[in-house]
Each structure stands twice: as C-alpha cells, then as structure tokens.
Motif scaffolding. Structure first.
Motif, PDB file in Angstrom:
ATOM      1  N   PRO A 113      32.438   6.346 -36.763  1.00 51.45           N
ATOM      2  CA  PRO A 113      31.350   5.530 -36.218  1.00 51.45           C
ATOM      3  C   PRO A 113      31.170   5.478 -34.783  1.00 51.45           C
ATOM      4  O   PRO A 113      30.125   5.311 -34.173  1.00 51.45           O
ATOM      5  N   GLY A 114      32.424   5.036 -34.052  1.00 49.22           N
ATOM      6  CA  GLY A 114      32.290   5.071 -32.744  1.00 49.22           C
ATOM      7  C   GLY A 114      31.962   6.258 -32.170  1.00 49.22           C
ATOM      8  O   GLY A 114      31.071   6.251 -30.865  1.00 49.22           O
ATOM      9  N   LEU A 115      32.474   7.626 -32.518  1.00 47.34           N
ATOM     10  CA  LEU A 115      31.938   8.846 -31.856  1.00 47.34           C
ATOM     11  C   LEU A 115      30.631   8.991 -32.279  1.00 47.34           C
ATOM     12  O   LEU A 115      29.737   9.652 -31.178  1.00 47.34           O
ATOM     13  N   ALA A 116      30.203   8.846 -33.381  1.00 46.22           N
ATOM     14  CA  ALA A 116      28.881   8.875 -33.522  1.00 46.22           C
ATOM     15  C   ALA A 116      28.078   8.005 -32.918  1.00 46.22           C
ATOM     16  O   ALA A 116      26.662   8.690 -32.310  1.00 46.22           O
ATOM     17  N   ALA A 117      28.224   6.913 -32.452  1.00 49.05           N
ATOM     18  CA  ALA A 117      27.290   6.042 -31.777  1.00 49.05           C
ATOM     19  C   ALA A 117      27.091   6.540 -30.147  1.00 49.05           C
ATOM     20  O   ALA A 117      26.226   6.738 -29.558  1.00 49.05           O
ATOM     21  N   GLU A 118      28.258   7.327 -29.694  1.00 49.85           N
ATOM     22  CA  GLU A 118      28.424   7.855 -28.299  1.00 49.85           C
ATOM     23  C   GLU A 118      27.612   8.988 -28.440  1.00 49.85           C
ATOM     24  O   GLU A 118      26.864   9.206 -27.448  1.00 49.85           O
ATOM     25  N   VAL A 119      27.703   9.760 -29.292  1.00 44.81           N
ATOM     26  CA  VAL A 119      27.024  11.212 -29.351  1.00 44.81           C
ATOM     27  C   VAL A 119      25.507  10.727 -29.293  1.00 44.81           C
ATOM     28  O   VAL A 119      24.670  11.551 -28.672  1.00 44.81           O
ATOM     29  N   ALA A 120      24.903   9.627 -30.114  1.00 48.18           N
ATOM     30  CA  ALA A 120      23.665   9.579 -30.189  1.00 48.18           C
ATOM     31  C   ALA A 120      23.303   8.832 -28.997  1.00 48.18           C
ATOM     32  O   ALA A 120      22.083   9.106 -28.621  1.00 48.18           O
TER      33      ALA A 120
END
Length: 234
Positions: A113-120
């Motif tokens: 989730p944290g990485l997904a939010a940063e990529v988005a």
C-alpha cells in the motif's frame, strides 16, 4: 540453472490495426470468390459468365470489406476516445480521488500500500502520463494505441483483392473449366492457412488443412447449388 534474470525479450505486436483485417480479408476474398466462381461454374459452362461473376465478386467484396472495416474501426476508435475524454475530465476535476483510485489498483495487483500510494503520486504529477496509465488500467487501451480506420480499410481492400483474384486468374488467362481454378484455390487455401500459423500457436499443417477443408467445402456446396439451379433451367 542460471539465477540471472532474462536480459530482454521481444513480443510481436498484438494490438496493431493491420493484422486482423489483412488476414481476414485475404481468407475471405479467397474463400468467397472461389465459392462464387464454383457456384457460377456449376450452373453454366460459359467461361465469360464465370469470369464476369468472379470480377464482380472481387470488386463488390473488396469494397464492402473496406467500407465495413472503416466504419467498424472508426466507431470503435470514437467510443474509446469518448471514454478517454471522460477519464481526462475526471483527472482534471477530481485529481485526489483519481490518484487514490490508481493507488488502490496497484495495491489490488499485490503492490504494498505505501509503495502503491507513492507510485500513484509520482505518476499523477504528469497529467499526460496519468491519463495514459488510467486509460490502460480502466479501458485496456492508451490514447496513442487507438487503431486507424484508414489502415484497417486499406488493408482489408488490398488483402481481399489479393485473395479473390487467385481463383479468378485462371479464367482471365484462358482456362475453360473449373479444374485449374480449383487447384490454384486449394493450394492457396492451404498456403494461407499455413502462413497464419506463423502468428498463432497452431502447427502449419493443422492451420493449412483446416483452411483447405473449410474453403473447399464451401466451394463444393455452392457448386452443387449452382449445378441444381443450372439443371432446372432457372
């Protein structure tokens, strides 16, 4: 077994607007004009009439294929463009919600989730890139991947004409019966089917035989119909 990751590999284009109409057009031209010529030849021995039927079939079929393919692909393209426009408006009007939606889509694919939010977040900083990613995720196609109606139409016209001229050519060169046309057409049917196997997972002999059976069976039926009509004197 080597632990090194694969350096690179290449895939064939599976989204281009030319392959499907080209293959379908050539097959359709060959089968339909072979069947048409066989049907006319079954009803008359006049080679001029048979040749005229073949020429008319080639012209009508090629133009019909081109027109139909143009309208079909143009409609598909317009629908995709309309949906991409909706996505563009959503990105402009609700950027935070769209960013959260993109992050969730990455998380649903297994990204933390944290990485997904940063990529988005990083993707959303570039509006064009954000539109590209959102369109691919939600529509399965990007703004730059839309097929060309003109390419599809021209491909269909030319490929149909190439396929349709093969059973007609023996008559144009002076053949007096269906035999030569049938031999040329059967050989072309097998070769066309075998050629298609180069872009599929089927073996060349399977694809070739399948196309030969379908095309020759169609021509046999129309020959029988033409023979019955010719015998009845209609």
């Amino acid at each position: 077994m080597s632990g090194r990751a694969e350096a690179h590999h290449h895939h064939r284009d599976v989204t281009g607007g030319w392959l499907r109409p080209s293959v379908f057009g050539a097959m359709d031209g060959l089968v339909s004009n072979f069947a048409l010529i066989a049907g006319v030849a079954g009803g008359t021995t006049n080679t001029k009439v048979v040749a005229l039927g073949g020429v008319a079939g080639l012209a009508a079929g090629a133009l019909s294929m081109a027109g139909g393919e143009y309208v079909s692909v143009a409609s598909q393209r317009e629908l995709a463009q309309a949906e991409i426009a909706v996505e563009r408006r959503e990105l402009a009007g609700h950027p935070e919600e769209e960013q959260a939606e993109l992050a969730q889509s990455f998380a649903d694919q297994g990204v933390a989730p944290g990485l997904a939010a940063e990529v988005a977040r990083q993707i959303s900083q570039n509006p064009d890139r954000a539109l590209e990613v959102h369109s691919r995720n939600e529509l399965g196609v990007g703004p730059g991947d839309l097929p060309s109606p003109l390419v599809a139409a021209v491909s269909s016209f030319l490929s149909f004409a190439v396929g349709a001229v093969l059973p007609l050519l023996p008559y144009l060169l002076g053949a007096t019966g269906l035999g030569v046309s049938a031999m040329v057409s059967c050989a072309a049917l097998f070769a066309a089917g075998a050629l298609v196997s180069a872009v599929t997972a089927r073996s060349w002999w399977y694809s070739g035989l399948r196309q030969l059976l379908v095309g020759s069976g169609t021509a046999a039926v129309t020959f029988g119909v033409g023979n019955l009509i010719g015998a009845s004197g209609l």
